[in-house]
Write a protein that holds these residues in place. Structure first.
Motif, PDB file in Angstrom:
ATOM      1  N   LEU A  39       1.027  -1.295  -0.049  1.00 16.69           N
ATOM      2  CA  LEU A  39      -0.007  -0.034  -0.024  1.00 16.69           C
ATOM      3  C   LEU A  39       0.776   1.215   0.080  1.00 16.69           C
ATOM      4  CD1 LEU A  39      -2.843  -0.977   2.684  1.00 16.69           C
ATOM      5  CD2 LEU A  39      -2.741  -1.295   0.328  1.00 16.69           C
ATOM      6  N   LEU A  40       2.097   1.333   0.708  1.00 17.28           N
ATOM      7  CA  LEU A  40       2.850   2.273   0.771  1.00 17.28           C
ATOM      8  C   LEU A  40       3.251   2.775  -0.685  1.00 17.28           C
ATOM      9  CD1 LEU A  40       4.251   4.140   2.967  1.00 17.28           C
ATOM     10  CD2 LEU A  40       6.274   2.571   2.794  1.00 17.28           C
ATOM     11  N   TYR A  41       3.982   1.508  -1.414  1.00 18.05           N
ATOM     12  CA  TYR A  41       4.425   1.823  -2.654  1.00 18.05           C
ATOM     13  C   TYR A  41       3.303   2.299  -3.647  1.00 18.05           C
ATOM     14  CZ  TYR A  41       8.914   0.032  -1.123  1.00 18.05           C
ATOM     15  OH  TYR A  41      10.094   0.062  -0.563  1.00 18.05           O
ATOM     16  N   GLN A  46       0.521   6.844   3.612  1.00 18.89           N
ATOM     17  CA  GLN A  46       1.762   7.648   3.524  1.00 18.89           C
ATOM     18  C   GLN A  46       2.878   7.108   4.438  1.00 18.89           C
ATOM     19  OE1 GLN A  46      -0.787   9.462   2.455  1.00 18.89           O
ATOM     20  NE2 GLN A  46       0.597   9.419   0.750  1.00 18.89           N
ATOM     21  N   MET A  47       2.181   6.433   5.421  1.00 18.64           N
ATOM     22  CA  MET A  47       3.438   5.783   6.413  1.00 18.64           C
ATOM     23  C   MET A  47       2.953   4.372   6.799  1.00 18.64           C
ATOM     24  SD  MET A  47       3.978   7.384  10.306  1.00 18.64           S
ATOM     25  CE  MET A  47       4.121   6.293  11.215  1.00 18.64           C
ATOM     26  N   ALA A  48       3.742   3.183   6.713  1.00 16.35           N
ATOM     27  CA  ALA A  48       3.277   1.961   7.200  1.00 16.35           C
ATOM     28  C   ALA A  48       2.978   1.823   8.908  1.00 16.35           C
ATOM     29  CB  ALA A  48       4.145   0.778   6.803  1.00 16.35           C
ATOM     30  N   GLY A  49       1.854   0.940   8.976  1.00 18.08           N
ATOM     31  CA  GLY A  49       1.593   0.762  10.624  1.00 18.08           C
ATOM     32  C   GLY A  49       2.316  -0.253  10.877  1.00 18.08           C
ATOM     33  N   ALA A  79      -9.803  -6.904   1.425  1.00 21.27           N
ATOM     34  CA  ALA A  79      -9.469  -6.701   0.016  1.00 21.27           C
ATOM     35  C   ALA A  79      -8.801  -4.894   0.089  1.00 21.27           C
ATOM     36  CB  ALA A  79     -10.633  -6.821  -0.970  1.00 21.27           C
ATOM     37  N   MET A  80      -8.229  -4.792  -0.779  1.00 24.70           N
ATOM     38  CA  MET A  80      -7.601  -3.552  -1.125  1.00 24.70           C
ATOM     39  C   MET A  80      -7.131  -3.421  -2.565  1.00 24.70           C
ATOM     40  SD  MET A  80      -5.075  -3.757   2.004  1.00 24.70           S
ATOM     41  CE  MET A  80      -5.694  -5.287   2.440  1.00 24.70           C
TER      42      MET A  80
END
Length: 535
Positions: A39-41, A46-49, A79-80
């Protein structure tokens, strides 16, 4: 898989750029962390959890249930959808915990490929093997990511051998690690002849990439200590001699898996894996259905429900059906036929997911996964089409391995409990059986942790404390056969009989002897451990 010589027309560009895949792994191999980096890429966050949030640290986006956030495990598949370069990725994160294998199994019917995550220190673990066998049944293409290379891990050849032996698939390295554990510097990208160096200082930073001309390039000496460089040259020479070369067609047919090495938590190796999914992953595939298969390039829209999630938004008693589009170009507001009930449905507020965040989907194409909020009309296995009576096949329901009776803490609330249980049964989270004799319900699940999840969800979402008690029955079988023969069995064995939430007859057993006895005394009746969902 795609047959290059077939006479099918080219896919429309929007469909051809889609890659729909699931991530499978044993718990703790780093699957949710990898999802975050995707999701980050993809520019989606903006910032991975972190999987287990410390204080105010961001929680991961893909684990939205309270129990998932408390325990740091993924309990339900989410799903994303996001864009990466010219591709549109539809990623389904599946529960790694073996107690949730049924949810995972059904999810794998809705994707075209799987990314298998393996822990560099532990190699192939039991749950990976189970999930892999499911992929095997469907010949899903598999791409492998060997994670946690920045910790002490096993020899690279050992890991590759273990995958080849345990999973009976050819493995070809797409990258090769330089050093392990504390000495891990990065990887040599075998596909593009590049050196990828890991930055340990900033976990959310994309790795530095250096273009080089093969392994004899003097530039390598500037970045890699001599002893590691010598080892790297030796190992790559051996790998090129011993391991098969990357064959894109064999990957699509599910016979070969390219493997990338990296460290998801350090954002390393993830981008190369994503490039690999774009390059070697399959475009949306035809879907098996009755009476004919559905091709993605067909202009008419069709799709099927592979998962139902109740109460994603606790403030509204909503149920969202996850629908994988099998063909066509969908627009918001379209009228689709609900094949099981033969009724038209207006899809006015379909959503696209970014884990628990969602936005209205104005349009979607074959390969996409959309959510349709509804009040219980849609169930797992349902097909939606533009009028044609098609029925997507191959979405199974398994016999539960553990049975317990469930009672409401407050006897006056048993009606509420029935409603809650029926909702979970439609979601596929548990099997709910109503015995023909006696009161109460028997709940069946595949793994013990599901009882905990059910209890916690019924209490949180319905304000109903419940207790589970041991049941005298150990397994359940669906009853099929000639109507008269089935009635004869039911009338003679009422104490063993129940109905599931669809009203189908179920035979509850204590011992294998019960099953053998039915087979002997009622030859016209079959007891089955699976049932095709909602036929």
């Amino acid at each position: 898989m795609l047959d290059t010589a077939s006479n099918r027309p080219d896919l429309p560009a929007e469909i051809a750029r889609r890659r729909t895949f699931a991530i499978i792994s044993h718990p703790d191999a780093g699957k949710t962390t990898l999802t975050e980096k995707f999701l980050l890429y993809g520019g989606a966050i903006q910032m991975a959890g972190q999987v287990r949030a410390k204080g105010e640290a961001r929680r991961t986006r893909s684990d939205f249930m309270k129990m998932e956030q408390d325990r740091g495990i993924s309990v339900s598949a989410s799903a994303m959808s996001f864009d990466f370069k010219s591709f549109r990725f539809n990623l389904v994160d599946t529960p790694g915990h073996s107690d949730f294998s049924e949810d995972t199994y059904r999810t794998l019917t809705a994707v075209d490929a799987a990314v298998m995550v393996i822990d560099g220190a532990k190699g192939v673990e039991s749950q990976t093997q189970k999930l892999f066998e499911v992929c095997r049944l469907r010949d899903l293409p598999i791409l492998t990511f060997c994670n946690k290379m920045d910790r002490e891990s096993r020899d690279t050849f050992d890991i590759i051998d273990e995958i080849q032996e345990n999973l009976a698939i050819d493995v070809t390295p797409a990258s090769w690690p330089i050093g392990v554990g504390r000495d891990f510097l990065g990887c040599y990208d075998l596909i593009r002849d590049r050196l990828e160096l890991m930055d340990r200082a900033d976990r959310n930073k994309v790795a530095e990439s250096i273009a080089i001309e093969g392994l004899d390039d003097p530039k390598l000496d500037e970045h890699i200590p001599a002893h590691l460089l010598e080892k790297l040259r030796e190992e790559i020479e051996m790998a090129r001699e011993l391991l098969p070369a990357l064959n894109p067609q064999a990957v699509l047919e599910g016979h070969m898996s390219p493997i990338w090495f990296g460290s998801a938590i350090n954002s390393f190796g993830v981008k190369e894996l994503m490039d690999g999914i774009g390059t070697y992953g399959p475009v949306p595939q035809p879907q098996k259905a009755n009476p004919r298969q559905i091709l993605p390039e067909e202009t008419k829209v069709s799709g099927f429900v592979f998962k139902v999630q109740a109460n994603m938004d606790p403030k509204h008693r909503d149920r969202v059906a996850f629908v994988r589009l099998a063909s066509g170009h969908f627009h918001r507001g379209m009228k689709l036929t609900h094949v099981r009930s033969k009724k038209p449905m207006s899809i006015t507020n379909p959503v696209l997911f970014l884990a628990s965040d969602r936005e209205l989907a104005e349009e979607a194409w074959a390969g996409d996964i959309i959510g349709i909020p509804n009040h219980g009309q849609l169930r797992i296995g349902d097909t939606l089409t533009e009028g044609e009576a098609l029925k997507v096949t191959g979405i199974p329901s398994f016999a539960p391995e553990l049975l317990q009776t469930v009672r409401a803490g407050d006897p006056l609330k048993s009606k509420h409990l029935e409603k809650a249980l029926m909702q979970f049964a439609e979601e596929g989270a548990a099997k709910v059986f109503k015995p023909m004799i006696g009161s109460g319900f028997i709940v069946g699940v595949v793994g013990a942790l599901q009882f905990e999840v059910l209890g916690s969800r019924i209490e949180l979402e319905y304000g109903l404390p419940v207790r589970f008690e041991a049941s005298q029955f150990t397994s359940a079988r669906w009853v099929h056969g000639d109507k008269l023969a089935v009635e004869k069995l039911i009338n003679a064995n009422k104490q063993h009989m129940a109905e599931d939430n669809d009203g189908d007859a179920v035979y509850l057993t204590r011992l294998q002897w019960d099953i053998d006895r039915v087979a002997r005394d009622y030859p016209d009746v079959t007891l089955s451990a699976t049932k095709e969902m909602m036929v």
